[in-house]
Write an enzyme that holds these catalytic residues in place. Structure first.
Site, PDB file in Angstrom:
ATOM      1  N   ASP A 245     -37.271 -13.703 -31.052  1.00  0.00           N
ATOM      2  CA  ASP A 245     -37.747 -13.953 -32.410  1.00  0.00           C
ATOM      3  C   ASP A 245     -37.963 -12.647 -33.170  1.00  0.00           C
ATOM      4  O   ASP A 245     -37.568 -12.524 -34.339  1.00  0.00           O
ATOM      5  CB  ASP A 245     -39.053 -14.756 -32.349  1.00  0.00           C
ATOM      6  CG  ASP A 245     -39.093 -15.858 -33.392  1.00  0.00           C
ATOM      7  OD1 ASP A 245     -38.024 -16.208 -33.919  1.00  0.00           O
ATOM      8  OD2 ASP A 245     -40.184 -16.372 -33.681  1.00  0.00           O
ATOM      9  N   ASP A 298     -40.002 -23.028 -32.715  1.00  0.00           N
ATOM     10  CA  ASP A 298     -41.417 -22.661 -32.817  1.00  0.00           C
ATOM     11  C   ASP A 298     -42.334 -23.787 -32.366  1.00  0.00           C
ATOM     12  O   ASP A 298     -43.546 -23.580 -32.205  1.00  0.00           O
ATOM     13  CB  ASP A 298     -41.759 -22.275 -34.264  1.00  0.00           C
ATOM     14  CG  ASP A 298     -40.974 -21.057 -34.729  1.00  0.00           C
ATOM     15  OD1 ASP A 298     -40.631 -20.232 -33.871  1.00  0.00           O
ATOM     16  OD2 ASP A 298     -40.690 -20.943 -35.939  1.00  0.00           O
TER      17      ASP A 298
END
Length: 398
Positions: A245, A298
């Site tokens: 990420d 997420d």
């Protein structure tokens, strides 16, 4: 306009107007119809916190909450069934129960590491091939996954009611598909029609509702099927996702001159509002419009460890306060909350949610596990020691 040689400062007074995508499309349709268009330029202020972010936070937390309890309930039922087989002492039934996987996929350390490589390659492919036709392919794939997820969730939900239970337990042999319950056959056409309706109407302002329903159903189904067996695998998976990420949101700017993750999430150069693998809610009180979004990763990746914590608590017969689920669930909610705070402090620039979520979840599990003496069990087996109900200890002879 011609620039003189050596001239550095130009007095250019061309007004520039930024419009939301929906407003731009409406304006384009009005101009094409040769209607009179009157524009009033103003610069409104955005609210410090939009209600959409609150609802998106509740949506993400609620999705993991539902998936965790469904997964833990399934594991507990499997454990009860296994205990019954052990008490009966039937080797045939025991062998049958241990070989049946019930469609569950367990993540390993190798697959957790490969996830980063495969996800990075897929992200680059999305970035390079981003176009209208490629978004159409993603929409088709999302609809297939959404239909499967919605069907699985509806069948499980309706099977809780006595009137639907007998249809869920009665099966019909279908070519290619094999044995399929009557309840699944009845629900499948509705799910397909729902996904097709969303795909056709996805440009409309209310299409986000259908996208969120399909997305949440898909996420819950994935968290039900995919499982993290222990804390070691969860640590490797979330650590790799943490670096993934950060790299594709921040570091990728040095190579591609723009954030690859943000460009793909927005669906730039595709003519769409973004890729469908997102949960989104329109900003209700933002005069600039747009959507508050959160990616599937997420929710799914931290959710795998949260569901693992609840499964462990139920198998160990731990109470809510003495278990690990409450801590990890609170850690996820707090990490996601800090993500939105950072998003507002950074003036809306995209933030990697896992940058804030992963340290909270892993830190909570490590601290609680070490404090309660369960860290070794969590790290290795991932299941509490349970005595076999068919084994009875014999007194030792003197």
């Amino acid at each position: 306009m011609v620039c003189e040689k050596g001239e550095n400062v130009l007095d250019i007074t061309i007004p520039v107007v930024m419009l939301p995508v929906d407003a731009g499309r409406s304006l384009e349709d009005i101009v094409k119809s040769n209607s009179l268009v009157t524009l009033q330029l103003y610069s409104p202020k955005r609210p410090a916190v939009d209600v959409a972010e609150v609802f998106l936070w509740l949506m993400a937390v609620g999705t993991i909450l539902c998936a965790s309890y469904w997964s833990a309930w399934t594991v507990r039922e499997e454990a009860i069934e296994q205990d019954k087989l052990l008490k009966d002492g039937s080797d045939e039934l025991l062998q049958l129960s241990t070989t049946s996987s019930r469609g569950v996929v367990e993540v390993t350390v190798i697959s957790a590491i490969l996830f980063v490589v495969v996800a990075s390659c897929f992200l680059i492919m999305l970035y390079k091939l981003m176009s209208f036709w490629f978004i159409e392919v993603l929409v088709v794939l999302f609809c297939i996954g959404g239909v499967e997820g919605l069907q699985t969730c509806l069948v499980a939900l309706l099977s809780c009611f006595r009137w639907f239970r007998r249809f869920g337990e009665s099966y019909l042999k279908v070519p290619i598909l094999g044995a399929v319950s009557y309840l699944t056959l009845a629900i499948c056409p509705f799910c397909i029609a729902f996904a097709v309706f969303w795909a056709v109407k996805r440009q409309y302002s209310y299409a986000w509702i259908g996208q969120d329903i399909l997305g949440i159903s898909l996420i819950i189904t994935v968290l039900q099927i995919v499982r993290v067996p222990n804390l070691k695998v969860g640590f490797v998976l979330l650590s790799c996702a943490f670096m993934y990420d950060i790299f594709w949101v921040f570091v990728s700017k040095w190579w591609f001159r723009e954030s690859v993750m943000i460009v793909v999430a927005r669906g730039d150069r595709s003519g769409e509002d973004g890729i469908p693998m997102l949960l989104k809610i329109p900003r209700m009180f933002d005069p600039w419009g747009g959507y508050s979004i959160i990616g599937f990763g997420d929710i799914i990746l931290p959710g795998l460890l949260v569901t693992f914590a609840l499964r462990y608590d139920w198998l160990a017969n731990k109470r809510l306060k003495s278990g690990y689920f409450l801590g990890t669930m609170s850690a996820y909610g707090l990490g996601l909350l800090i993500t939105y705070i950072a998003l507002n402090l950074m003036d809306g620039h995209g933030q990697p949610a896992l940058l804030y979520i992963v340290p909270f979840i892993l830190g909570t599990l490590f601290v609680l596990g070490h404090k309660r003496g369960d860290l070794k069990t969590l790290w290795t087996t991932g299941e509490p020691d349970r005595p076999c109900p068919h084994v009875r200890l014999q007194p030792q002879s003197s």
